[in-house]
Design an enzyme around this catalytic site. Structure first.
Site, PDB file in Angstrom:
ATOM      1  N   LYS A 152      -0.975  18.906 -10.929  1.00  0.00           N
ATOM      2  CA  LYS A 152      -1.677  19.661 -10.372  1.00  0.00           C
ATOM      3  C   LYS A 152      -2.945  20.225 -11.404  1.00  0.00           C
ATOM      4  CE  LYS A 152      -1.407  24.216  -8.309  1.00  0.00           C
ATOM      5  NZ  LYS A 152      -0.993  25.042  -7.674  1.00  0.00           N
ATOM      6  N   HIS A 183      -5.585 -20.755  12.022  1.00  0.00           N
ATOM      7  CA  HIS A 183      -5.991 -19.588  12.722  1.00  0.00           C
ATOM      8  C   HIS A 183      -4.990 -17.990  13.340  1.00  0.00           C
ATOM      9  CE1 HIS A 183     -10.143 -20.680  11.203  1.00  0.00           C
ATOM     10  NE2 HIS A 183      -9.573 -21.523  11.674  1.00  0.00           N
TER      11      HIS A 183
END
Length: 510
Positions: A136, A273
């Site tokens: 922070k 595929h």
């Protein structure tokens, strides 16, 4: 004097080298008891215990060590606000400039089947809290959660006197990334006891396993992440040979492995595929391969092949005669590997885990869909023969085989098979009759008698039955049932002398 707080679970030579570097650069090192003892034994002298800073001993078996204003004040003070500086001076708090912490290994301990009582002791409290505080306040504090970043910090201190704001910001991002992952693992653990697969917030723990060659297309970048909480076949695999894996490779590997894992007999599956183009069982793996490959040699070109038993020498020689992108098995003898490696680019994959996924996800724009997996299949005892014509044991075996395949074909999906070999597979069509015609046409090119047809969903009309009858080779059909026109399809089968089986369960795959 600048200060660095170092408190780690994993203590190693890299840690000592980093602490020693900071000490030489004028940093005073603060450490909790275990890390302090490690550094002292290694010969570092410019190190003090946290308890000296807090004027309070570690208590509750180490649960409380660093949770103290003398620590958090030194980390969180905004050095551009005079009021903050006056406050910490008044309370005799010293600023802390660098934080290096790694956490108790909660994720690692999950795999040791520890009890809940013992596992909670590996939930880190102080470490995440301190690192979040440091992240922070990244404008002034350097936070390190990944020891690999110590080298970056060393280089910038060496060259610039201190880590740059850019690096501090990047490391802060890594801290919040890791703490969110760490908390999501713990959250998953507790929610498992409640069998809550769909909590209010979705925060599954994933860790990057590898960068991929590319995404669905070469211009798309991609990476692969594994779920560190749940097991699965794609969590623990090894590439033994060949080019880097792509996004499409992994999708196809996943489907191929799921299909062959359903069978106890020697099985072979070839996927192209994201769709199976040939699946077969055999008395041995060579027979299964031949049946799977020759059911559709055109589509198999450049496909992904999986087998559920070891590859034989004879099969490896056959594989080298055709073009496959990927081969998957559970193990490879050295001699077999040497044969397969004659092809420079073929990807050889060893999968170690069984299929065990509990949930599957699909991302859509702005959200994510989550559902239970559909891996388990109906038992044949639940099947209902709805026509006058009954079916033989061999026909039932063929139906069950084909249904295990149709689950992995895009809807609308139709599979035509004979015994335990697929002969016609079609899916991804916007109506069922198109899929049926394509699958039947492909099957008839190879065999015209003794075929079965399986559909992933019910027939809205009798047209599929009519098409199957016209083929002359299909006499048994399996479908879920549930259409308002089911009676029309049943009547058509009875008129043609065909058998129809209802399963009561749909297998859409979108």
């Amino acid at each position: 004097m600048k200060r660095a707080l170092i408190s780690v679970y994993k203590k190693n030579e890299n840690l000592f080298q980093f602490a020693s570097f900071l000490s030489k650069k004028g940093y005073q090192i603060i450490s909790t008891d275990g890390t302090y003892q490690f550094l002292i034994k290694k010969g570092l002298t410019n190190v003090i215990e946290v308890s000296k800073v807090t004027s309070f001993p570690e208590i509750l078996d180490g649960r409380v060590k660093t949770i103290h204003p003398n620590i958090y004040g030194g980390i969180l003070a905004n050095r551009s606000i005079e009021k903050h500086i006056q406050s910490i001076r008044y309370h005799n708090i010293h600023l802390i400039d660098i934080i290096l912490i790694n956490f108790y290994p909660f994720s690692d301990k999950l795999n040791h089947k520890k009890t809940c009582h013992s596992l909670v002791e590996f939930i880190d409290i102080g470490g995440p809290s301190i690192l979040r505080a440091a992240a922070k306040n990244f404008h002034y504090v350097t936070s390190i959660v990944d020891e690999n970043d110590c080298e970056l910090v060393k280089n910038e201190i060496e060259n610039n006197g201190e880590p740059s704001l850019g690096l501090r910001k990047k490391l802060a991002g890594k801290v919040f990334n890791f703490t969110s992952y760490y908390d999501s693992t713990i959250s998953k653990y507790f929610l498992e006891f409640e069998n809550d697969n769909f909590p209010i917030y979705l925060n599954s723990p994933y860790k990057k396993k590898m960068n991929l060659r590319y995404g669905e297309n070469p211009h798309q970048k991609a990476a692969y992440y594994i779920n560190t909480f749940h097991n699965g076949s794609m969590k623990n695999f090894h590439q033994l040979h060949g080019k880097e894996l792509s996004f499409n490779n992994l999708r196809d590997i996943d489907i191929a492995w799921k299909i062959i894992s359903q069978f106890s007999e020697p099985a072979c599956c070839i996927v192209k595929h994201s769709t199976p183009c040939g699946v077969a069982l055999g008395t041995n793996i060579m027979e299964a391969f031949q049946k799977a490959y020759y059911s559709d040699t055109v589509s198999s070109f450049g496909g992904v092949m999986a087998v559920n038993v070891s590859i034989t020498e004879k099969l490896s020689e056959e594989i080298n005669k055709i073009f496959l992108e990927v081969i998957i098995s559970t193990k490879y003898e050295k001699k077999i590997l040497n044969i397969l490696k004659r092809k420079k680019n073929i990807r050889i994959i060893k999968i170690n885990n069984p299929v065990s996924d509990k949930l599957e996800c699909v991302q859509i724009d702005g959200g994510i869909l989550v559902q239970e997996t559909d891996y388990l299949l109906n038992n044949k005892e639940k099947f209902q023969i709805v026509t006058k014509r009954k079916i033989s044991d061999q026909e039932m075996k063929s139906l069950i085989f084909a249904q295990k395949v149709v689950k992995y074909v895009k809807s609308n999906a139709i599979v035509v098979a004979k015994n335990t070999q697929t002969l016609g597979i079609s899916g991804g069509q916007t109506n069922r009759i198109w899929a049926a015609r394509q699958a039947i046409e492909r099957a008839l090119e190879k065999n015209k008698k003794g075929l079965v047809l399986v559909s992933d969903a019910f027939f809205p009309f009798r047209d599929v039955v009519d098409e199957a009858f016209r083929s002359g080779g299909i006499h048994v059909i399996l479908q879920p049932g549930g259409s308002i026109r089911d009676e029309e399809s049943i009547k058509a089968c009875n008129d043609y002398g065909m058998a129809m089986v209802f399963t009561g369960k749909r297998y859409f795959k979108h």
